[in-house]
Design a protein around this motif. Structure first.
Motif, PDB file in Angstrom:
ATOM      1  N   SER A  54       0.844  -1.263  -0.066  1.00  0.00           N
ATOM      2  CA  SER A  54       0.104   0.082  -0.006  1.00  0.00           C
ATOM      3  C   SER A  54       0.884   1.146   0.115  1.00  0.00           C
ATOM      4  N   GLN A  55       0.315   2.191  -0.213  1.00  0.00           N
ATOM      5  CA  GLN A  55       1.367   3.556  -0.329  1.00  0.00           C
ATOM      6  C   GLN A  55       1.602   3.946   0.898  1.00  0.00           C
ATOM      7  N   HIS A  56       3.377   4.122   1.076  1.00  0.00           N
ATOM      8  CA  HIS A  56       4.072   4.405   2.112  1.00  0.00           C
ATOM      9  C   HIS A  56       5.171   5.299   1.834  1.00  0.00           C
ATOM     10  N   TYR A  57       5.918   5.675   2.679  1.00  0.00           N
ATOM     11  CA  TYR A  57       7.078   6.364   2.431  1.00  0.00           C
ATOM     12  C   TYR A  57       8.330   5.854   3.434  1.00  0.00           C
ATOM     13  N   THR A 102      -3.142  10.068  -3.400  1.00  0.00           N
ATOM     14  CA  THR A 102      -3.594   9.067  -4.299  1.00  0.00           C
ATOM     15  C   THR A 102      -4.880   8.423  -3.633  1.00  0.00           C
ATOM     16  N   TYR A 103      -5.963   8.619  -4.165  1.00  0.00           N
ATOM     17  CA  TYR A 103      -7.153   7.625  -3.686  1.00  0.00           C
ATOM     18  C   TYR A 103      -7.702   6.741  -4.901  1.00  0.00           C
ATOM     19  N   ARG A 104      -8.352   5.593  -4.494  1.00  0.00           N
ATOM     20  CA  ARG A 104      -8.947   4.880  -5.475  1.00  0.00           C
ATOM     21  C   ARG A 104     -10.431   4.890  -5.362  1.00  0.00           C
ATOM     22  N   ILE A 162     -23.866   3.644  -1.365  1.00  0.00           N
ATOM     23  CA  ILE A 162     -23.464   3.370  -2.572  1.00  0.00           C
ATOM     24  C   ILE A 162     -23.570   1.810  -2.879  1.00  0.00           C
ATOM     25  N   ARG A 163     -24.076   1.392  -3.990  1.00  0.00           N
ATOM     26  CA  ARG A 163     -24.021  -0.011  -4.530  1.00  0.00           C
ATOM     27  C   ARG A 163     -22.934  -0.533  -5.291  1.00  0.00           C
ATOM     28  N   ASN A 164     -22.551  -1.737  -5.074  1.00  0.00           N
ATOM     29  CA  ASN A 164     -21.438  -2.297  -5.911  1.00  0.00           C
ATOM     30  C   ASN A 164     -20.082  -1.572  -5.316  1.00  0.00           C
ATOM     31  N   ALA A 165     -20.119  -1.251  -3.938  1.00  0.00           N
ATOM     32  CA  ALA A 165     -18.818  -0.680  -3.803  1.00  0.00           C
ATOM     33  C   ALA A 165     -17.778  -1.931  -3.597  1.00  0.00           C
ATOM     34  N   LYS A 166     -16.602  -1.567  -4.418  1.00  0.00           N
ATOM     35  CA  LYS A 166     -15.518  -2.494  -4.080  1.00  0.00           C
ATOM     36  C   LYS A 166     -14.329  -1.981  -3.616  1.00  0.00           C
ATOM     37  N   SER A 167     -13.904  -2.541  -2.436  1.00  0.00           N
ATOM     38  CA  SER A 167     -12.625  -2.029  -2.087  1.00  0.00           C
ATOM     39  C   SER A 167     -11.544  -3.122  -2.184  1.00  0.00           C
ATOM     40  N   ILE A 168     -10.246  -2.576  -2.093  1.00  0.00           N
ATOM     41  CA  ILE A 168      -8.985  -3.185  -2.287  1.00  0.00           C
ATOM     42  C   ILE A 168      -8.475  -3.919  -0.845  1.00  0.00           C
ATOM     43  N   HIS A 169      -9.021  -3.404   0.207  1.00  0.00           N
ATOM     44  CA  HIS A 169      -8.640  -3.828   1.436  1.00  0.00           C
ATOM     45  C   HIS A 169      -9.648  -4.762   2.073  1.00  0.00           C
ATOM     46  N   LEU A 204     -14.327   7.650  -2.528  1.00  0.00           N
ATOM     47  CA  LEU A 204     -12.876   7.374  -2.598  1.00  0.00           C
ATOM     48  C   LEU A 204     -12.286   6.433  -1.520  1.00  0.00           C
ATOM     49  N   GLU A 205     -11.193   5.686  -1.610  1.00  0.00           N
ATOM     50  CA  GLU A 205     -10.695   5.290  -0.365  1.00  0.00           C
ATOM     51  C   GLU A 205      -9.018   5.174  -0.536  1.00  0.00           C
ATOM     52  N   PRO A 206      -8.390   5.494   0.664  1.00  0.00           N
ATOM     53  CA  PRO A 206      -7.044   5.606   0.654  1.00  0.00           C
ATOM     54  C   PRO A 206      -6.302   4.255   0.276  1.00  0.00           C
ATOM     55  N   MET A 207      -5.236   4.663  -0.222  1.00  0.00           N
ATOM     56  CA  MET A 207      -4.326   3.247  -0.428  1.00  0.00           C
ATOM     57  C   MET A 207      -3.743   2.622   0.580  1.00  0.00           C
ATOM     58  N   ASP A 208      -3.398   3.351   1.699  1.00  0.00           N
ATOM     59  CA  ASP A 208      -2.698   2.704   2.957  1.00  0.00           C
ATOM     60  C   ASP A 208      -3.375   1.813   3.591  1.00  0.00           C
ATOM     61  N   GLY A 209      -4.813   2.066   3.719  1.00  0.00           N
ATOM     62  CA  GLY A 209      -5.859   1.018   4.372  1.00  0.00           C
ATOM     63  C   GLY A 209      -7.047   1.441   4.218  1.00  0.00           C
TER      64      GLY A 209
END
Length: 389
Positions: free
Chosen positions: A21-24, A160-162, A306-313, A210-215
């Motif tokens: 996930s996004q980090h530094y 950046t958000y998804r 929101i319908r059909n929401a799909k998260s990567i987390h 929108l969802e953050p990339m970190d979590g």
């Protein structure tokens, strides 16, 4: 050859990584006593945990016993949200910390903790990546930069958000999204409408999409504040969902939790519920044309709708129930009442004592009893006695 030790640690800059996930991570060039130079990468959270352990190992030198004896350099704790800006601005402090660290007495600078922390790890040699995710972005510290945050420069990289679902825009100022789109956030408005850019497109998008990339959770989101902040309702709204509140223009309420999606948790008497933040204005603040214009926009959707929401987390977002908000609110309100009652009782006691003191000072002296005739005759002068007789 004796035990290995570090001659010098140079901060080169940092990398923005996107896997898992996004980090530094910060980049350090570590120069060893055998004249080798190794490149290592460390997250700031790792560095801070190392710093805390070092202080525990050397309590005298860390100033825990006597602050005047401190020689271990200071290092600020990680921020609640460590993003691009904090990562960049912290470089000056971190460079100074590393310089001071290797110049400490040998028992500290050459101890196993320091040596092992800066040794090369397998992931320093070949960081784990995913070919489907974009490569890390490198931000080098200028060679001529002074070691303080204000002199460190670098490109401004947006968060950046998804997108978790398709979004169809309803006005020209908005931007349509497809599930999986990666957008950069230009501005996060309290209203729940965020200004985003996607390649060569820009526009407003509901934060709920929108969802953050970190979590799954928003690191920037504040904790509930049950003390509340006073706001005035500028536009009426009728609740659609069970966990929302119906309020009328002019109502005074308390905001107890500000959420980034633009739906704040508010308290009216002992009732709590979600309410659009764009319809609220802080008590005492003047109205402005910009705020009035904002209220003419549509309310952003809530994530639960929101319908059909799909998260990567894998984990779902943490959410506090209204029952929890109400329960904690009742506890806070009761404690506030108890404090107020105790203060009032103390004030009453002080007032009563003051009144008693005032009454004592105003009291008239007691009138002595009238002396008897015999006593007067015995004590009076001869002249008075002749007059009485």
């Amino acid at each position: 050859m004796g035990d290995a030790f570090i001659r010098h640690i140079e901060l080169l800059g940092y990398e923005k990584r996107f896997f898992p996930s996004q980090h530094y991570v910060y980049m350090f060039l570590v120069k060893w006593n055998d004249l080798t130079e190794k490149l290592v990468y460390r997250r700031f959270t790792e560095i801070y945990e190392f710093h805390k352990t070092l202080k525990e190992m050397f309590p005298i030198e860390s100033g825990d016993i006597n602050a005047e004896n401190r020689i271990i350099p200071h290092l600020p704790a990680p921020k609640w949200f460590d993003g691009q800006r904090s990562t960049q601005s912290r470089q000056g402090t971190l460079a100074e910390y590393c310089y001071a660290l290797v110049n400490l007495p040998y028992k500290i600078s050459r101890c196993l903790l320091v040596v092992n922390f800066f040794k090369v790890r397998p992931d320093d040699m070949s960081p784990v990546t995913d070919s489907q995710i974009k490569k890390p972005e490198v931000f080098l510290l200028p060679k001529d930069a002074k070691k303080n945050a204000s002199d460190i420069t670098g490109p401004i990289i947006l968060q950046t958000y998804r997108a978790i679902a398709d979004y169809e825009k309803s006005s020209k100022s908005e931007m349509a999204l497809k599930a999986g789109d990666m957008v950069d956030i230009v501005e996060k408005s309290e209203s729940g409408w965020w200004f985003c850019q996607l390649k060569n497109k820009r526009g407003w998008v509901p934060a709920a999409y929108l969802e953050p990339m970190d979590g799954p959770d928003e690191s920037e989101e504040q904790e509930p504040n049950y003390a509340g902040e006073w706001y005035v309702v500028q536009k009426s709204y009728t609740a659609v969902e069970e966990d929302e509140l119906t309020l009328t223009e002019g109502d005074t309420i308390e905001v107890i939790h500000k959420l980034l999606d633009g739906w704040w948790v508010v308290r009216k008497d002992e009732s709590t519920g979600y309410y659009p933040s764009m319809y609220l204005q802080r008590s005492g603040e003047p109205n402005t044309p910009e705020k009035s214009e904002l209220r003419n926009r549509s309310v952003p959707p809530r994530r639960s709708t929101i319908r059909n929401a799909k998260s990567i987390h894998k984990q779902s977002r943490k959410q506090i129930s209204q029952e929890t908000y109400r329960r904690n609110s009742r506890k806070y309100i009761q404690s506030r009442r108890n404090v107020k009652a105790n203060l009032q009782n103390k004030a009453n006691i002080i007032s009563e004592k003051n009144k008693q003191e005032e009454n004592k000072s105003k009291a008239q002296p007691a009138v002595p009893p009238r002396p008897s005739k015999d006593l007067i005759m015995n004590r009076c002068t001869e002249s008075t006695r002749r007059k009485i007789m």
